[in-house]
Design a protein around this motif. Structure first.
Motif, PDB file in Angstrom:
ATOM      1  N   GLU A 223      -7.989 123.715 -48.734  1.00 50.78           N
ATOM      2  CA  GLU A 223      -6.751 123.561 -49.503  1.00 50.78           C
ATOM      3  C   GLU A 223      -6.359 122.090 -49.500  1.00 50.78           C
ATOM      4  O   GLU A 223      -6.920 121.294 -48.753  1.00 50.78           O
ATOM      5  CB  GLU A 223      -5.646 124.410 -48.878  1.00 50.78           C
ATOM      6  CG  GLU A 223      -5.401 124.101 -47.416  1.00 50.78           C
ATOM      7  CD  GLU A 223      -4.526 125.125 -46.728  1.00 50.78           C
ATOM      8  OE1 GLU A 223      -3.917 124.759 -45.693  1.00 50.78           O
ATOM      9  OE2 GLU A 223      -4.449 126.265 -47.192  1.00 50.78           O
ATOM     10  N   PRO A 224      -5.400 121.697 -50.347  1.00 51.97           N
ATOM     11  CA  PRO A 224      -4.972 120.289 -50.373  1.00 51.97           C
ATOM     12  C   PRO A 224      -4.435 119.828 -49.022  1.00 51.97           C
ATOM     13  O   PRO A 224      -3.888 120.616 -48.249  1.00 51.97           O
ATOM     14  CB  PRO A 224      -3.863 120.285 -51.436  1.00 51.97           C
ATOM     15  CG  PRO A 224      -4.173 121.440 -52.317  1.00 51.97           C
ATOM     16  CD  PRO A 224      -4.741 122.495 -51.405  1.00 51.97           C
TER      17      PRO A 224
ATOM     18  N   TRP B 164      -7.917 116.907 -52.217  1.00 56.43           N
ATOM     19  CA  TRP B 164      -7.978 118.244 -52.828  1.00 56.43           C
ATOM     20  C   TRP B 164      -9.420 118.748 -52.873  1.00 56.43           C
ATOM     21  O   TRP B 164     -10.348 117.962 -53.105  1.00 56.43           O
ATOM     22  CB  TRP B 164      -7.505 118.214 -54.282  1.00 56.43           C
ATOM     23  CG  TRP B 164      -6.091 117.847 -54.528  1.00 56.43           C
ATOM     24  CD1 TRP B 164      -5.014 118.685 -54.640  1.00 56.43           C
ATOM     25  CD2 TRP B 164      -5.580 116.521 -54.777  1.00 56.43           C
ATOM     26  NE1 TRP B 164      -3.880 117.974 -54.923  1.00 56.43           N
ATOM     27  CE2 TRP B 164      -4.196 116.640 -55.011  1.00 56.43           C
ATOM     28  CE3 TRP B 164      -6.179 115.261 -54.822  1.00 56.43           C
ATOM     29  CZ2 TRP B 164      -3.400 115.540 -55.277  1.00 56.43           C
ATOM     30  CZ3 TRP B 164      -5.386 114.169 -55.077  1.00 56.43           C
ATOM     31  CH2 TRP B 164      -4.002 114.314 -55.303  1.00 56.43           C
TER      32      TRP B 164
ATOM     33  N   VAL C 249     -12.054 120.345 -55.241  1.00 53.87           N
ATOM     34  CA  VAL C 249     -12.163 120.339 -56.703  1.00 53.87           C
ATOM     35  C   VAL C 249     -13.516 120.901 -57.131  1.00 53.87           C
ATOM     36  O   VAL C 249     -14.467 120.932 -56.354  1.00 53.87           O
ATOM     37  CB  VAL C 249     -11.988 118.914 -57.292  1.00 53.87           C
ATOM     38  CG1 VAL C 249     -10.559 118.439 -57.133  1.00 53.87           C
ATOM     39  CG2 VAL C 249     -12.950 117.925 -56.626  1.00 53.87           C
TER      40      VAL C 249
ATOM     41  N   LEU D 281      -5.622 115.821 -61.784  1.00 55.78           N
ATOM     42  CA  LEU D 281      -4.971 115.528 -60.506  1.00 55.78           C
ATOM     43  C   LEU D 281      -4.625 114.054 -60.365  1.00 55.78           C
ATOM     44  O   LEU D 281      -3.543 113.686 -59.905  1.00 55.78           O
ATOM     45  CB  LEU D 281      -5.868 115.975 -59.350  1.00 55.78           C
ATOM     46  CG  LEU D 281      -5.973 117.492 -59.137  1.00 55.78           C
ATOM     47  CD1 LEU D 281      -7.114 117.828 -58.187  1.00 55.78           C
ATOM     48  CD2 LEU D 281      -4.653 118.051 -58.613  1.00 55.78           C
TER      49      LEU D 281
END
Length: 205
Positions: free
Chosen positions: A14-15, A32, A34, A43
């Motif tokens: 997750e971020p 992040w 991706v 983003l």
């Protein structure tokens, strides 16, 4: 006998965020997980819009399992002092499918080349270390068509090989979209090819 391929990779779950301060300058790091360059661009644009008053928005990203698909950007900092050390941390943690953007607010005192490299390196490392690293599999999809009388044979293979069922349609003609880790894809395809009345349509990963 099917050879096991390297079909796993590590990425962020997750971020995550990080922070580094030096001589009044503040470096905000955002990381992040991706999947595509389109997602990456969106983003980066979001960060630039949110932190529009910052002097620099430097970043690095990497996609894929071979380490060859990446980009670095210094965004006005001296060449090699921002994007490259950020990417260096991506490589150091052995993760991929990751974007890291570091936003710098200038504090009035120049840090010099070595100071900048250290700042971007440490802020990126902080974001990664604050995140959760997970292992993912590289999966491929396979579409099969078959008649109702062949359903039991097809379902037996699915039960034994355990691919994920992405989509199924049993109306006029039976169709199933399956997803399986890349190292088992050839075996799954071969099993279906040996069944009478089952046809295959390759899908993109």
């Amino acid at each position: 006998m099917f050879m096991e391929l390297s079909d796993t990779y590590k990425t962020l779950a997750e971020p995550a965020e990080g922070l580094y301060k030096e001589k009044g300058s503040k470096f905000l790091a955002f990381a992040w997980p991706v999947e595509t360059e389109i997602e990456i661009k969106e983003l980066i644009d979001q960060v630039k819009a949110r932190y529009y008053d910052a002097r620099h928005h430097c970043y690095a990203w990497q996609l894929g399992n071979d380490g060859m698909h990446f980009r670095v950007n210094d965004d006005g900092e001296p060449s090699g002092t921002a994007g490259k050390p950020i990417h260096g941390q991506i490589k150091s943690y052995e993760i991929t499918n990751v974007l890291i953007v570091v936003v710098r607010y200038f504090g009035g005192t120049k840090l010099g080349t070595s100071g900048l490299i250290q700042a971007y390196k440490e802020s990126a490392a902080d974001a990664i270390s604050n995140g959760i690293i997970v292992e993912r599999t590289i999966d491929k999809q396979l579409t099969i068509h078959f008649a109702y009388e062949n359903m039991n044979d097809a379902m037996r293979v699915i039960k034994e090989m355990e691919p994920a069922i992405v989509h199924q349609d049993f109306n006029l003609r039976c169709e199933m979209v399956l997803s399986i880790r890349e190292s088992k894809y050839m075996e799954l395809s071969s099993r279906f090819e040996q069944l009478m009345g089952v046809s295959l349509v390759d899908e993109k990963p």
